[in-house]
Each structure stands twice: as structure tokens, then as C-alpha cells.
Design a protein around this motif. Structure first.
Motif, PDB file in Angstrom:
ATOM      1  N   LEU A 190      35.935  46.702  19.076  1.00  0.00           N
ATOM      2  CA  LEU A 190      36.825  45.950  19.951  1.00  0.00           C
ATOM      3  C   LEU A 190      36.133  44.726  20.528  1.00  0.00           C
ATOM      4  CD1 LEU A 190      39.550  45.732  21.395  1.00  0.00           C
ATOM      5  CD2 LEU A 190      38.667  47.228  23.170  1.00  0.00           C
ATOM      6  N   GLN A 191      34.889  44.902  21.003  1.00  0.00           N
ATOM      7  CA  GLN A 191      34.154  43.777  21.576  1.00  0.00           C
ATOM      8  C   GLN A 191      33.845  42.715  20.523  1.00  0.00           C
ATOM      9  OE1 GLN A 191      34.818  44.408  24.948  1.00  0.00           O
ATOM     10  NE2 GLN A 191      32.889  43.328  25.150  1.00  0.00           N
ATOM     11  N   ALA A 192      33.469  43.160  19.319  1.00  0.00           N
ATOM     12  CA  ALA A 192      33.127  42.202  18.264  1.00  0.00           C
ATOM     13  C   ALA A 192      34.338  41.379  17.836  1.00  0.00           C
ATOM     14  CB  ALA A 192      32.531  42.936  17.068  1.00  0.00           C
ATOM     15  N   VAL A 193      35.476  42.040  17.652  1.00  0.00           N
ATOM     16  CA  VAL A 193      36.689  41.320  17.244  1.00  0.00           C
ATOM     17  C   VAL A 193      37.134  40.355  18.337  1.00  0.00           C
ATOM     18  CG1 VAL A 193      39.131  41.601  16.655  1.00  0.00           C
ATOM     19  CG2 VAL A 193      37.440  43.161  15.690  1.00  0.00           C
ATOM     20  N   THR A 194      37.058  40.793  19.594  1.00  0.00           N
ATOM     21  CA  THR A 194      37.432  39.922  20.708  1.00  0.00           C
ATOM     22  C   THR A 194      36.482  38.727  20.814  1.00  0.00           C
ATOM     23  OG1 THR A 194      38.202  41.889  21.886  1.00  0.00           O
ATOM     24  CG2 THR A 194      37.993  39.880  23.162  1.00  0.00           C
ATOM     25  N   ALA A 195      35.194  38.966  20.589  1.00  0.00           N
ATOM     26  CA  ALA A 195      34.218  37.871  20.629  1.00  0.00           C
ATOM     27  C   ALA A 195      34.485  36.854  19.519  1.00  0.00           C
ATOM     28  CB  ALA A 195      32.803  38.429  20.509  1.00  0.00           C
ATOM     29  N   LEU A 196      34.804  37.350  18.317  1.00  0.00           N
ATOM     30  CA  LEU A 196      35.120  36.441  17.210  1.00  0.00           C
ATOM     31  C   LEU A 196      36.364  35.620  17.521  1.00  0.00           C
ATOM     32  CD1 LEU A 196      34.652  35.405  14.349  1.00  0.00           C
ATOM     33  CD2 LEU A 196      35.973  37.366  13.494  1.00  0.00           C
ATOM     34  N   ALA A 197      37.397  36.267  18.068  1.00  0.00           N
ATOM     35  CA  ALA A 197      38.612  35.542  18.434  1.00  0.00           C
ATOM     36  C   ALA A 197      38.323  34.507  19.513  1.00  0.00           C
ATOM     37  CB  ALA A 197      39.679  36.531  18.919  1.00  0.00           C
ATOM     38  N   THR A 198      37.462  34.856  20.461  1.00  0.00           N
ATOM     39  CA  THR A 198      37.088  33.906  21.517  1.00  0.00           C
ATOM     40  C   THR A 198      36.416  32.677  20.929  1.00  0.00           C
ATOM     41  OG1 THR A 198      36.804  35.728  23.099  1.00  0.00           O
ATOM     42  CG2 THR A 198      35.756  33.633  23.640  1.00  0.00           C
ATOM     43  N   GLY A 222      31.682  33.195  22.872  1.00  0.00           N
ATOM     44  CA  GLY A 222      31.818  34.431  22.109  1.00  0.00           C
ATOM     45  C   GLY A 222      30.787  35.478  22.514  1.00  0.00           C
ATOM     46  N   VAL A 223      29.535  35.044  22.714  1.00  0.00           N
ATOM     47  CA  VAL A 223      28.475  35.978  23.121  1.00  0.00           C
ATOM     48  C   VAL A 223      28.765  36.545  24.506  1.00  0.00           C
ATOM     49  CG1 VAL A 223      26.032  36.163  23.718  1.00  0.00           C
ATOM     50  CG2 VAL A 223      26.722  34.911  21.667  1.00  0.00           C
ATOM     51  N   LEU A 224      29.251  35.700  25.420  1.00  0.00           N
ATOM     52  CA  LEU A 224      29.543  36.158  26.778  1.00  0.00           C
ATOM     53  C   LEU A 224      30.689  37.169  26.814  1.00  0.00           C
ATOM     54  CD1 LEU A 224      29.253  32.849  28.843  1.00  0.00           C
ATOM     55  CD2 LEU A 224      27.680  34.784  28.826  1.00  0.00           C
ATOM     56  N   GLN A 225      31.469  37.251  25.749  1.00  0.00           N
ATOM     57  CA  GLN A 225      32.562  38.218  25.715  1.00  0.00           C
ATOM     58  C   GLN A 225      32.037  39.649  25.791  1.00  0.00           C
ATOM     59  OE1 GLN A 225      35.880  39.083  26.426  1.00  0.00           O
ATOM     60  NE2 GLN A 225      36.261  37.176  25.314  1.00  0.00           N
ATOM     61  N   PHE A 226      30.771  39.855  25.449  1.00  0.00           N
ATOM     62  CA  PHE A 226      30.190  41.191  25.510  1.00  0.00           C
ATOM     63  C   PHE A 226      29.834  41.599  26.937  1.00  0.00           C
ATOM     64  CE2 PHE A 226      29.628  40.147  21.064  1.00  0.00           C
ATOM     65  CZ  PHE A 226      29.877  41.358  20.436  1.00  0.00           C
ATOM     66  N   ILE A 227      29.869  40.664  27.882  1.00  0.00           N
ATOM     67  CA  ILE A 227      29.635  41.000  29.285  1.00  0.00           C
ATOM     68  C   ILE A 227      30.958  41.444  29.888  1.00  0.00           C
ATOM     69  CG2 ILE A 227      28.904  40.140  31.536  1.00  0.00           C
ATOM     70  CD1 ILE A 227      27.095  38.184  30.155  1.00  0.00           C
ATOM     71  N   PRO A 228      31.043  42.693  30.350  1.00  0.00           N
ATOM     72  CA  PRO A 228      32.336  43.192  30.856  1.00  0.00           C
ATOM     73  C   PRO A 228      32.784  42.465  32.106  1.00  0.00           C
ATOM     74  CG  PRO A 228      30.565  44.723  31.360  1.00  0.00           C
ATOM     75  CD  PRO A 228      29.974  43.682  30.467  1.00  0.00           C
ATOM     76  N   VAL A 229      34.089  42.431  32.306  1.00  0.00           N
ATOM     77  CA  VAL A 229      34.766  41.877  33.478  1.00  0.00           C
ATOM     78  C   VAL A 229      34.637  40.354  33.532  1.00  0.00           C
ATOM     79  CG1 VAL A 229      35.022  41.922  35.979  1.00  0.00           C
ATOM     80  CG2 VAL A 229      34.385  44.016  34.758  1.00  0.00           C
ATOM     81  N   LEU A 230      33.407  39.837  33.552  1.00  0.00           N
ATOM     82  CA  LEU A 230      33.193  38.401  33.722  1.00  0.00           C
ATOM     83  C   LEU A 230      33.427  37.632  32.418  1.00  0.00           C
ATOM     84  CD1 LEU A 230      30.013  38.541  35.981  1.00  0.00           C
ATOM     85  CD2 LEU A 230      32.398  38.284  36.678  1.00  0.00           C
ATOM     86  N   GLY A 231      32.692  37.985  31.373  1.00  0.00           N
ATOM     87  CA  GLY A 231      32.889  37.385  30.059  1.00  0.00           C
ATOM     88  C   GLY A 231      32.741  35.862  30.046  1.00  0.00           C
ATOM     89  N   PRO A 232      33.571  35.158  29.248  1.00  0.00           N
ATOM     90  CA  PRO A 232      33.489  33.700  29.138  1.00  0.00           C
ATOM     91  C   PRO A 232      33.838  32.964  30.428  1.00  0.00           C
ATOM     92  CG  PRO A 232      34.727  34.635  27.308  1.00  0.00           C
ATOM     93  CD  PRO A 232      34.555  35.720  28.305  1.00  0.00           C
ATOM     94  N   SER A 233      34.362  33.679  31.418  1.00  0.00           N
ATOM     95  CA  SER A 233      34.673  33.033  32.695  1.00  0.00           C
ATOM     96  C   SER A 233      33.422  32.425  33.321  1.00  0.00           C
ATOM     97  CB  SER A 233      35.299  34.046  33.665  1.00  0.00           C
ATOM     98  OG  SER A 233      36.491  34.574  33.135  1.00  0.00           O
ATOM     99  N   ILE A 234      32.263  32.998  33.021  1.00  0.00           N
ATOM    100  CA  ILE A 234      31.006  32.448  33.537  1.00  0.00           C
ATOM    101  C   ILE A 234      30.809  31.031  33.025  1.00  0.00           C
ATOM    102  CG2 ILE A 234      28.501  32.734  33.572  1.00  0.00           C
ATOM    103  CD1 ILE A 234      28.963  35.730  33.124  1.00  0.00           C
ATOM    104  N   LEU A 235      30.991  30.848  31.721  1.00  0.00           N
ATOM    105  CA  LEU A 235      30.822  29.525  31.120  1.00  0.00           C
ATOM    106  C   LEU A 235      31.868  28.549  31.648  1.00  0.00           C
ATOM    107  CD1 LEU A 235      29.511  27.635  29.037  1.00  0.00           C
ATOM    108  CD2 LEU A 235      31.100  28.556  27.333  1.00  0.00           C
TER     109      LEU A 235
END
Length: 331
Positions: A190-198, A222-235
Motif C-alpha cells: 500500500l505504501q509503495a503504490v501510494t508513493a509511486l502515485a505521489t 514520493g519518499v516522504l509518503q512512507f512517513i505516516p500522517v505527515l507524508g509529503p505535507s512536510i515538503l
């Protein structure tokens, strides 16, 4: 018979603990291989049921694991080596101070030392990874060999583990087995597919908004998608602050709305619901606690161990509640 099973189970646990102590330097690699093989076991059985030979099935599934791990590692390697200069340029482009104004008072927050520290740590990480590259290659070869061996002997291992569990407790073992597999599916697939889509969504967004390194930024997202809750919002938050400090209000609003909506939220709203039915119902806050706690305690492998242990704890608590017929509190 029950006493004999208990003795065999105790011997198995004792030898497993002894092996963990002896193999402590490669324990992370062994655990990673175990979880990957455990996750891919149903795929192996499905292919095997189609009449494919045992050896060929194992080779196919092991190759799948090999490609999957390479795809997961490639973005990090790309950032650390192929585009290391661009990452440093992005860090150095950040303002050295931030002017804060509260109730008519102005205060200059100097972040130059923080930027220098981040650059130093990044350089140190790249140097350490480069120095440890032969060891990492050896561990990766060990990982592939372990996955192949575990998958090739999957039926025997499963039968042996089930055999030492007393029949009256096998429903508990099956429940924990299902929970662990669904959790690993959520953590890996799930995380990998979501990261690729991101990544695929972020690349045209950053290009359209005129950023100088859209490929690097999309990879970071895409890499930040593996961080729960925050994810790409950090970037996205960093880019918004950077545009505001540079006086680009339009750019800040554009990346806040387009980036926040398309990059930070769209993959979670479209990809996760379609795949979530095959995953465990992991509470977001517990997932974050497991992720951070595992990372701080065990390092990189902790991002898998932490959430997995937390989720198994939640499943065990549910089994205890069911055993004693404890009703959950309702609103």
C-alpha cells in the motif's frame, strides 16, 4: 503429547533467540527477509496451484521480491548519489534567517546553523553509505538467498510452526497470522503504490509551477509518503514557507493549494481506499507511534517492526476483549 509439544516449542524459541544473538549484525536483514517471504507466501501458493514447478515458482516470487526492493531503494539512492548536488542546492537556497512579527514586535530567527547541520548530516550519510556499500551488497545478497530459501521451504516451515501450537490455541495463532499479513501488506504494498502515485502526480505539478528541479522534488514527495500522517505535507510546508520568505505570495498560494490538494491528499483519497480492504485497520496515531518509536529504537528496520508490533498488540487486545466478552465503549 501436549507436554512433548510444549518442550518442542520451548526448544524452538530457545534456538531462535540464540540464533538472533549470534546473528545480531544481520538481524535486520533476516527480519526483513522473513516479513517479505511471509507476505509473498500466498502469491507463491497461488502460482503453485497453477501447476508451475516448485523451483520455478520460488524463482518467480523471489525475483518479484528482488525487483520490489530495488524499486523501493532506487529513489533514495537517486537522491543521495545521482542528484546529490541538487539536494544540497535546495538546502542552501533556504533563507538563513526568518523574520517573525508578533504583536508589533519583530524577531529574527536565525536558521543558518540548522541548515549547516542538515547539510553536514546529509554529507555524512552519503559518505557512510558509500563506505558501507560492500557490506550493503553482501546483506542484499543474503536477503535474496533467505527469501528464496524461506519461500522454497514455505510449506514445511508453516507445517512445523503450526504443529508446535496446541490445537486449542490455533485460532489465536491464525488471527495473529492474518493480522500480521494484512499489516505487512499495508506497510509494503500500500505504501509503495501510494508513493509511486505521489511521484507521478507531483512531477507535472512541480514542472507546471516552474520549480527548477521537479524530478528531485517529486522523488522527495514520493519518499516522504512512507512517513505516516505527515507524508509529503512536510515538503509542501517547506516550499510554502520558502515562497513566502522570498516574497512570492502567488507561488506560495499555488503550491499550497495545488501541492496540498494533488500531492499531499489526492493519493490518499484515491489509492488507499481501493487497496485498504486488503490491509489491517491500522489506527493512524498508533501507526505514527510505532513508526517513530521503531525508528528511534531499532533504526531503519524499526519502521517495519514498530507498526507491526503495535498492530499485533492491538489484535491481541481485541482477542482478550473477545475472550472475556468485554463490550467496547459506545458514544
Amino acid at each position: 503429547m501436549d507436554r512433548r509439544l510444549a518442550v518442542l516449542g520451548g526448544v524452538l524459541v530457545t534456538i531462535a533467540v540464540l540464533a538472533a544473538v549470534i546473528l545480531v549484525d544481520v538481524l535486520g536483514t533476516v527480519f526483513f527477509a522473513l516479513t517479505v517471504a511471509f507476505l509473498l507466501a500466498p502469491l507463491r501458493r497461488r502460482i503453485r496451484d497453477r501447476g508451475v514447478s516448485r523451483l520455478m515458482t520460488t524463482v518467480i516470487v523471489t525475483a518479484t521480491a528482488f525487483v520490489g526492493v530495488v524499486v523501493l531503494i532506487a529513489p533514495v539512492g537517486y537522491l543521495l548519489f545521482a542528484r546529490f548536488g541538487d539536494v544540497l542546492a535546495f538546502i542552501n537556497a533556504l533563507p538563513e534567517s526568518i523574520m517573525l512579527e508578533v504583536a508589533g514586535f519583530q524577531y529574527e530567527l536565525v536558521v543558518a546553523e540548522l541548515i549547516a547541520f542538515a547539510e553536514q548530516r546529509l554529507r555524512g550519510t552519503v559518505t557512510s553509505v558509500a563506505a558501507a556499500l560492500p557490506v550493503l551488497v553482501t546483506k542484499f545478497a543474503l536477503f535474496v538467498l533467505l527469501v528464496f530459501s524461506l519461500l522454497h521451504n514455505e510449506s514445511d516451515i508453516r507445517s512445523s510452526v503450526i504443529a508446535v501450537v496446541p490445537p486449542e490455541y490455533r485460532d489465536i495463532a491464525n488471527a495473529l497470522h492474518e493480522r500480521a499479513r494484512n499489516t505487512l501488506y499495508a506497510l509494503y504494498v500500500l505504501q509503495a503504490v501510494t508513493a509511486l502515485a505521489t511521484f507521478l502526480i507531483a512531477l507535472p505539478v512541480f514542472y507546471f509551477l516552474g520549480y527548477s528541479s521537479p524530478l528531485v522534488l517529486a522523488t522527495v514527495a514520493g519518499v516522504l509518503q512512507f512517513i505516516p500522517v505527515l507524508g509529503p505535507s512536510i515538503l509542501i510546508a517547506v516550499l510554502v514557507v520558502g515562497n513566502l520568505l522570498a516574497g512570492d505570495i502567488v507561488g506560495a498560494l499555488a503550491i499550497a493549494f495545488l501541492g496540498g490538494g494533488l500531492i499531499a491528499w489526492l493519493p490518499d483519497l484515491t489509492i488507499r481506499p481501493r487497496l485498504a480492504k486488503r490491509t489491517a485497520d491500522i489506527n493512524g496515531s498508533l501507526y505514527f507511534i510505532g513508526f517513530v518509536g521503531g525508528l528511534l529504537s531499532l533504526g531503519a528496520i524499526g519502521v517495519i517492526v514498530g507498526p507491526l508490533v503495535i498492530d499485533l498488540l492491538a489484535e491481541t487486545a481485541g482477542l482478550v476483549a473477545d475472550e472475556f466478552e468485554i463490550e467496547p465503549e459506545t458514544a
